[in-house]
Design a protein around this motif. Structure first.
Motif, PDB file in Angstrom:
ATOM      1  N   TYR A  58     -10.691  26.253 -42.029  1.00  0.00           N
ATOM      2  CA  TYR A  58      -9.267  26.148 -41.718  1.00  0.00           C
ATOM      3  C   TYR A  58      -8.570  25.681 -42.988  1.00  0.00           C
ATOM      4  O   TYR A  58      -8.844  24.591 -43.491  1.00  0.00           O
ATOM      5  CB  TYR A  58      -9.013  25.173 -40.578  1.00  0.00           C
TER       6      TYR A  58
ATOM      7  N   GLN B 184      -5.209  24.594 -45.007  1.00  0.00           N
ATOM      8  CA  GLN B 184      -3.898  23.999 -44.758  1.00  0.00           C
ATOM      9  C   GLN B 184      -3.057  24.078 -46.026  1.00  0.00           C
ATOM     10  O   GLN B 184      -3.471  23.608 -47.083  1.00  0.00           O
ATOM     11  CB  GLN B 184      -4.067  22.542 -44.312  1.00  0.00           C
TER      12      GLN B 184
ATOM     13  N   MET C 218       0.031  22.769 -47.968  1.00  0.00           N
ATOM     14  CA  MET C 218       0.786  21.519 -47.938  1.00  0.00           C
ATOM     15  C   MET C 218       1.875  21.519 -48.998  1.00  0.00           C
ATOM     16  O   MET C 218       1.717  22.114 -50.073  1.00  0.00           O
ATOM     17  CB  MET C 218      -0.161  20.340 -48.173  1.00  0.00           C
TER      18      MET C 218
ATOM     19  N   ILE D 221       1.580  19.183 -43.975  1.00  0.00           N
ATOM     20  CA  ILE D 221       1.063  20.526 -43.695  1.00  0.00           C
ATOM     21  C   ILE D 221       2.204  21.449 -43.300  1.00  0.00           C
ATOM     22  O   ILE D 221       2.962  21.159 -42.379  1.00  0.00           O
ATOM     23  CB  ILE D 221      -0.003  20.469 -42.589  1.00  0.00           C
TER      24      ILE D 221
ATOM     25  N   GLN E 298       1.658  25.199 -43.182  1.00  0.00           N
ATOM     26  CA  GLN E 298       1.019  26.257 -42.402  1.00  0.00           C
ATOM     27  C   GLN E 298      -0.490  26.024 -42.396  1.00  0.00           C
ATOM     28  O   GLN E 298      -1.037  25.410 -43.314  1.00  0.00           O
ATOM     29  CB  GLN E 298       1.304  27.650 -42.992  1.00  0.00           C
ATOM     30  N   THR E 299      -1.152  26.540 -41.369  1.00  0.00           N
ATOM     31  CA  THR E 299      -2.607  26.493 -41.270  1.00  0.00           C
ATOM     32  C   THR E 299      -3.125  27.868 -40.896  1.00  0.00           C
ATOM     33  O   THR E 299      -2.593  28.501 -39.987  1.00  0.00           O
ATOM     34  CB  THR E 299      -3.067  25.470 -40.219  1.00  0.00           C
TER      35      THR E 299
END
Length: 644
Positions: free
Chosen positions: A525, A527, A529, A535, A537-538
């Motif tokens: 996952y 991230q 930043m 954060i 978007q992921t």
């Protein structure tokens, strides 16, 4: 004679003025030299020492900076050593009895500084042995927070010669160190052998892991310290910017010197009901210390709970709100109820626990009614006063006063400037009683006309929230309209007419970022930043790749965690099961993304040393800055005095 007298008078006056003149001495060059150790008793490296009292004499007056934090004694002491300084002397008295045939080390770090300018006697460690020989091996490394790779300052790092992990929970460390501002540690005075390395944030200063609340780190394997001869460059500077020569100096390298410990706190499940405020008569909220796997069971004791309320719970059930529907229930000044939820027993098994609550409203219902009546009377008098001014006013048949309708407040998340991937919602202060979807319209601006757009308004998991869905197109302008009284709250609130235009950003206002990260497979996952470390978007990796679309221009950073158990979130470790926390990595520099550009990054090496990955710009635990050398004549002030 007159000439002689004049000359004598002039000389006398000159001497007097010279002695009485006020001046500012230059003070000489700035003192940049640290204190020098002149004598140690017992001597450094002494053997067969019987006394735990040590004196260190320096060539100038000194002081100790934060001795409690900076001075570390190994083996660790159960009773705090007494560390003092006075004038040119430092004294240390070990209160514990000395252990036979053991090397003792007292690591001062940079705690000893000169009294005037604060120049440190850097990296100073004193050592002696109670046996015939001094152990000289050392290991070093870094302790990082497992979740965000922040260096941890001041955590204890220790060794056990017994390589079974259970010793960490039963016996104190044999040798210890403490991390500096970089998270770096050095454990000295080690004898040859195999050791397990641990880190521990001490809650009770017993140097063993006996409380779940303590931060802990451990290695999966043991280390075997050793020393090798090595050579390092030593730069000689001609001045502050010019290199004179580079010498290569032999030294002894103690290894391993690249240990990285990832510290974590275990999931310590301590469930209890924190508080249960009743801010208004119709609303009661239960706050729990931990998530609940199931919604707690609520039973009314002085009211029938069946159908008496609407339950509003968060996703993890740690906050439960009861919105009372029955006015005969919420008019009661005190409600009694039983709340049943699961807690962990001493063996870690989940068992049911019940709390009986007696919850009173902040104001009594009679007081609320009294205030409402006073408000009504005041409004009615104002209404009647205005009505009497009209010509058609009839004293015998006055107009009927209708109180204004209570407004249901709406918070709309749409705005005049929108991201394409933004969520658009209506959020209310209370649950809805009814919703007229026919009174809501969505249209798109085409040239100068507004064209209807197909849309859906659907309830969210949050019962006070409804989400608006449509095919939002970049660069287009939309208008949301709602007639008055479209939304009706369960406590009588009615919404006013609502209109909001929304302009969605065009493709030309975004950047696209493609990432190729070997070693992540389908478990990563990533991230994205911003500069504040928040954060934005992921995205999940698929076949070691992922992409971020619709990224606004700016400076960004990347963090990645490997979701080993597939639950979609980062998980901590558990010492008893020898389970390390899930792995976290950072891309080691920032990315400046510009609009209209597509970026591809394939140079992210997650196997590079962890302690060098996180960019300093978003590292909160910054290394202690080097002391600035001040210009004495420019910054220091001296009291004026008479020159003689």
């Amino acid at each position: 004679m007159r000439i002689y007298e004049n000359i004598l008078l002039a000389v006398t006056l000159f001497v007097f003025l010279a002695c009485a003149s006020m001046g500012t001495p230059d003070g000489g060059p700035y003192d940049e030299e640290p204190p020098v150790l002149m004598e140690a008793k017992p001597a450094i490296g002494a053997t067969n020492v019987k006394s735990g009292k040590i004196t260190l004499d320096f060539d100038e007056n000194i002081k100790l900076v934060n001795a409690f934090e900076n001075v570390v004694v190994s083996p660790p002491q159960m009773q705090m050593p007494e560390v003092k300084y006075s004038g040119k002397r430092v004294t240390v008295e070990l209160m514990d009895s000395l252990i036979p045939n053991v090397t003792y080390s007292i690591d001062f770090g940079d705690a000893i500084v000169d009294n005037n300018e604060g120049n440190p006697y850097e990296d100073f460690a004193y050592y002696f042995s109670t046996g015939d020989a001094v152990d000289t091996l050392a290991v070093s490394g870094t302790v990082l927070n497992a979740e965000d790779l922040e260096p941890i300052k001041g955590i204890v790092v220790g060794l056990h010669s017994c390589t079974h992990d259970s010793v960490f929970t039963r016996l104190p460390f044999e040798r210890v160190s403490r991390t500096d501002s970089r998270g770096h540690f050095v454990i000295k005075g080690i004898a040859p052998g195999n050791y397990r390395v641990y880190a521990l944030s001490e809650a009770n200063n017993n140097y063993l892991f006996d409380q779940k609340s303590e931060t802990v780190a451990f290695m999966d394997t043991y280390v075997s310290p050793f020393a090798t001869p090595a050579i390092r460059p030593d730069t000689v500077w001609r001045d502050s910017v010019t290199v004179d020569t580079i010498k290569y100096v032999p030294y002894t390298r103690f290894q391993p010197d690249d240990i990285v410990l990832r510290a974590f706190k275990e999931d310590f499940y301590s469930q209890y009901l924190v508080k249960s405020p009743r801010d208004s008569h119709n609303k009661l909220t239960l706050y729990f210390s931990e998530p609940n796997e199931e919604v707690p069971v609520i039973e009314g004791l002085n009211f029938d709970s069946d159908g008496a309320y609407i339950l509003d719970n968060t996703i993890n059930n740690d906050t439960i709100t009861l919105w009372f529907k029955d006015s005969t229930v919420y008019r009661a000044d005190t409600l009694s109820l039983k709340v049943t939820y699961n807690v962990a027993d001493s063996l870690g098994n989940m068992v049911a626990k019940s709390d009986t609550l007696y919850v009173s409203a902040k104001r009594s219902w009679s007081k609320i009614q009294e205030q409402q009546n006073e408000k009504f009377e005041k409004e009615y008098k104002e209404f009647l006063k205005k009505a009497k001014r009209k010509e058609d006013f009839d004293e015998n048949n006055p107009p009927q006063y209708v109180p204004p309708t209570k407004e249901l407040k709406i918070r709309f998340t749409g705005s005049s400037s929108m991201d394409v991937n933004a969520n658009i919602s209506f959020i209310f202060d209370e649950p809805l009683e009814s919703l007229d979807t026919l009174g809501i319209s969505l249209s798109k601006k085409v040239d100068t006309l507004w064209v209807p757009v197909e849309h859906y308004l659907l309830p969210d998991d949050n019962i006070k929230k409804y989400n608006l869905y449509a095919e939002w197109r970049p660069g287009e302008t939309y208008r949301v309209e709602a007639d008055s009284a479209v939304f009706k709250g369960m406590y009588g609130g009615i919404s006013n007419k609502f209109t909001q235009e929304m302009k969605f950003r065009s493709f030309e206002e975004y950047a696209v970022l493609y990432l190729d990260i070997p070693g992540t497979d389908n478990q990563g996952y990533v991230q994205l930043m911003n500069k504040s470390g928040n954060i934005v978007q992921t995205e999940k990796t698929e076949n070691n790749r992922c992409a971020f679309y619709f990224v606004r221009p700016g400076v960004y950073y990347l963090r990645l965690f490997i979701d080993e158990n597939g639950n979609g979130k980062w998980d901590t470790g558990e010492f008893e099961k020898a389970r390390q926390p899930e792995r976290v990595y950072y891309y080691n520099r920032s990315l400046e993304l510009r609009a209209l550009f597509e970026y591809s990054q394939d140079d992210w090496d997650i196997n590079s040393p962890l302690n060098t990955q996180k960019p300093l710009e978003i590292t909160k635990q910054k290394p202690d800055k080097e002391r600035k050398k001040l210009n004495r004549n420019a910054t220091r002030k001296f009291k004026t005095k008479e020159k003689k």
